[in-house]
Design a protein around this motif. Structure first.
Motif, PDB file in Angstrom:
ATOM      1  N   GLN A   1       7.480 -43.623   5.576  1.00 46.47           N
ATOM      2  CA  GLN A   1       8.321 -42.481   5.946  1.00 46.47           C
ATOM      3  C   GLN A   1       9.686 -42.967   6.453  1.00 46.47           C
ATOM      4  O   GLN A   1      10.725 -42.404   6.107  1.00 46.47           O
ATOM      5  CB  GLN A   1       7.621 -41.618   7.010  1.00 46.47           C
ATOM      6  CG  GLN A   1       8.357 -40.320   7.351  1.00 46.47           C
ATOM      7  CD  GLN A   1       8.457 -39.352   6.167  1.00 46.47           C
ATOM      8  OE1 GLN A   1       7.568 -39.281   5.321  1.00 46.47           O
ATOM      9  NE2 GLN A   1       9.564 -38.617   6.094  1.00 46.47           N
TER      10      GLN A   1
ATOM     11  N   ASP B   1       7.532 -36.757  14.858  1.00 48.21           N
ATOM     12  CA  ASP B   1       7.716 -38.100  14.320  1.00 48.21           C
ATOM     13  C   ASP B   1       8.891 -38.773  15.023  1.00 48.21           C
ATOM     14  O   ASP B   1       9.802 -38.108  15.517  1.00 48.21           O
ATOM     15  CB  ASP B   1       8.013 -38.029  12.816  1.00 48.21           C
ATOM     16  CG  ASP B   1       6.919 -38.730  12.013  1.00 48.21           C
ATOM     17  OD1 ASP B   1       5.981 -39.259  12.630  1.00 48.21           O
ATOM     18  OD2 ASP B   1       7.020 -38.749  10.775  1.00 48.21           O
TER      19      ASP B   1
ATOM     20  N   GLU C   1      10.735 -51.824   9.440  1.00 47.00           N
ATOM     21  CA  GLU C   1       9.794 -52.537  10.325  1.00 47.00           C
ATOM     22  C   GLU C   1      10.487 -53.014  11.603  1.00 47.00           C
ATOM     23  O   GLU C   1       9.950 -52.903  12.703  1.00 47.00           O
ATOM     24  CB  GLU C   1       9.158 -53.727   9.582  1.00 47.00           C
ATOM     25  CG  GLU C   1       8.164 -53.264   8.525  1.00 47.00           C
ATOM     26  CD  GLU C   1       7.806 -54.354   7.509  1.00 47.00           C
ATOM     27  OE1 GLU C   1       6.810 -54.157   6.774  1.00 47.00           O
ATOM     28  OE2 GLU C   1       8.516 -55.387   7.422  1.00 47.00           O
TER      29      GLU C   1
ATOM     30  N   ASN D   1       6.934 -44.293  16.150  1.00 46.11           N
ATOM     31  CA  ASN D   1       5.526 -44.019  15.814  1.00 46.11           C
ATOM     32  C   ASN D   1       5.303 -43.527  14.387  1.00 46.11           C
ATOM     33  O   ASN D   1       4.185 -43.264  13.976  1.00 46.11           O
ATOM     34  CB  ASN D   1       4.925 -43.003  16.817  1.00 46.11           C
ATOM     35  CG  ASN D   1       5.684 -41.676  16.804  1.00 46.11           C
ATOM     36  OD1 ASN D   1       6.402 -41.374  15.850  1.00 46.11           O
ATOM     37  ND2 ASN D   1       5.556 -40.898  17.854  1.00 46.11           N
ATOM     38  N   THR D   2       6.385 -43.408  13.614  1.00 50.50           N
ATOM     39  CA  THR D   2       6.228 -42.909  12.254  1.00 50.50           C
ATOM     40  C   THR D   2       5.632 -44.010  11.365  1.00 50.50           C
ATOM     41  O   THR D   2       5.513 -45.162  11.780  1.00 50.50           O
ATOM     42  CB  THR D   2       7.594 -42.426  11.709  1.00 50.50           C
ATOM     43  OG1 THR D   2       7.378 -41.726  10.493  1.00 50.50           O
ATOM     44  CG2 THR D   2       8.543 -43.579  11.466  1.00 50.50           C
ATOM     45  N   SER D   3       5.280 -43.649  10.112  1.00 50.03           N
ATOM     46  CA  SER D   3       4.766 -44.669   9.194  1.00 50.03           C
ATOM     47  C   SER D   3       5.951 -45.409   8.567  1.00 50.03           C
ATOM     48  O   SER D   3       7.053 -44.861   8.464  1.00 50.03           O
ATOM     49  CB  SER D   3       3.924 -44.010   8.099  1.00 50.03           C
ATOM     50  OG  SER D   3       4.770 -43.290   7.226  1.00 50.03           O
TER      51      SER D   3
ATOM     52  N   LYS E   1      11.159 -49.948  13.803  1.00 50.33           N
ATOM     53  CA  LYS E   1       9.930 -49.427  14.402  1.00 50.33           C
ATOM     54  C   LYS E   1       9.479 -50.319  15.565  1.00 50.33           C
ATOM     55  O   LYS E   1       9.152 -49.830  16.648  1.00 50.33           O
ATOM     56  CB  LYS E   1       8.824 -49.315  13.350  1.00 50.33           C
ATOM     57  CG  LYS E   1       7.546 -48.754  13.926  1.00 50.33           C
ATOM     58  CD  LYS E   1       6.514 -48.368  12.890  1.00 50.33           C
ATOM     59  CE  LYS E   1       5.251 -47.894  13.622  1.00 50.33           C
ATOM     60  NZ  LYS E   1       4.254 -47.318  12.734  1.00 50.33           N
TER      61      LYS E   1
END
Ligand SMILES: [Zn+2]
Ligand SMILES: [Zn+2]
Ligand SMILES: [Zn+2]
Length: 347
Positions: A137, A128, A269, A132-134, A272
């Motif tokens: 998470q 992770d 967000e 690229n993680t959610s 990411k």
């Protein structure tokens, strides 16, 4: 005849040559080979909890809700989402009993390295990464940073809490499992101390926060990368690293402790998006990041937390090491332009 620019940081007395003349493009760095850490048994992977000290904090999924707990000596939680463990080889260690300031501060230039050194395992999934993680998470990761910051900053011998991440072998990540680290120190370290002092001076003269001022200027300038209702991202004027970027909350807050719950998901967000663009543009470069924050109440008016991201694309050699001045071959304006374009593409 034209010259490169020799730029000073917003607040620090730190100077960098920005290679405006024969500057390079981000793509010049994309072909570099990345070193891989050696494969072997990963002590941070699920199932290997016994290889680490007991966790001081675990996030557990219980039905639809999230439960927080800790391990005990003979019981290690399984099925965790987040796990925070003491570092096996800590740089700073906690006192066994109560310890006074006098016991810690031996002389002006000798302190005992009293504090905490923790590893925050960001996910049960080995590979992770913020890119690229959610989002849920990554929200857990940020909440866990805040939980640890809250707990550690209360301790009388803690003057600073450093939350940072090393990615890639060249950036010092000896374990490749997704993790961050938290180190507390008995005095505020140099760079942060200088930032705090400079922002205090600015506040005394202008009755406003210097960082709020910088954000306002940069969000309308050539180093701007991204803005949403809660955060602004830009490449700093005197970036010492190629592709360096800083993330700021728009609301004036001295530390992550003042962040409202409505800001956590937007921060996840924002992170990411930026890390994904960095990964795409320069082939998953090694990097370090660190939060800068102030935990003392006095600094609340003039200090403004932020996340600084330092891609490891240049080799600092004789000049940098012997002078503390730097050479950056990608201008922050070029870095921002590439990141801005990629961020917009993916949104
Ligand atoms: Zn692992
Ligand atoms: Zn501010
Ligand atoms: Zn800073």
């Amino acid at each position: 005849m034209s010259f490169n620019e020799f730029r000073k940081d917003y607040l620090l007395d730190r100077w960098v040559v920005i290679a405006t003349e024969r500057g390079r493009r981000p793509t010049d760095f994309a072909k570099q080979e990345r070193q891989q850490s050696k494969a072997g048994v990963c002590p941070l992977c699920p199932g290997n909890e016994h290889m680490t000290p007991p966790a001081v904090l675990v996030y557990l999924q219980s039905g639809k809700r999230m439960k927080k707990d800790k391990d005990t000596n003979d019981h290690r939680h399984k099925n965790w989402l987040i796990r925070v463990i003491p570092n096996l080889y800590p740089a700073f260690s906690p006192p066994k009993d109560k310890i006074s300031k006098k016991q810690i501060v031996k002389t002006e230039n000798l302190f005992l390295a009293v504090g905490h050194h923790e590893v925050l395992v960001e996910s049960p999934a080995h590979d992770d990464h913020p890119a690229n993680t959610s989002i849920p998470q990554l929200v857990h990761v940020l909440n866990a940073y805040v939980d640890r910051l809250r707990e550690l900053s209360k301790k009388p011998y803690v003057q600073y809490v450093s939350i940072f991440r090393n990615h890639g072998l060249e950036a010092g990540a000896s374990l490749s499992h997704a993790h961050s680290q938290i180190i507390t120190t008995p005095r505020v370290p140099g760079i942060v101390k200088e930032e705090v002092a400079a922002s205090k001076k600015f506040w005394k003269q202008n009755r406003k926060c210097v960082f709020c001022d910088i954000i306002e200027k940069e969000r309308n300038g050539p180093r701007f990368i991204l803005e949403n209702p809660k955060f602004v991202v830009f490449a700093p004027y005197a970036s010492i690293n190629p592709m360096e970027f800083w993330i700021f909350p728009k609301k004036h807050e001295p530390s992550l402790l003042e962040m409202s719950p409505s800001e956590v998901k937007p921060l996840a967000e924002t992170m990411k998006t930026c890390f994904r663009s960095l990964k795409t543009l320069v082939n998953d470069p090694p990097y370090n990041f660190g939060f800068h924050l102030a935990i003392n109440k006095e600094a609340a008016a003039y200090y403004h937390w932020h996340l600084e991201v330092y891609p490891r694309l240049a080799i600092w050699a004789g000049f940098e090491k012997s002078t503390g001045a730097y050479i950056n071959t990608i201008t922050p304006e070029t870095a921002a332009e590439s990141l801005r374009t990629d961020v917009n593409k993916s949104q």
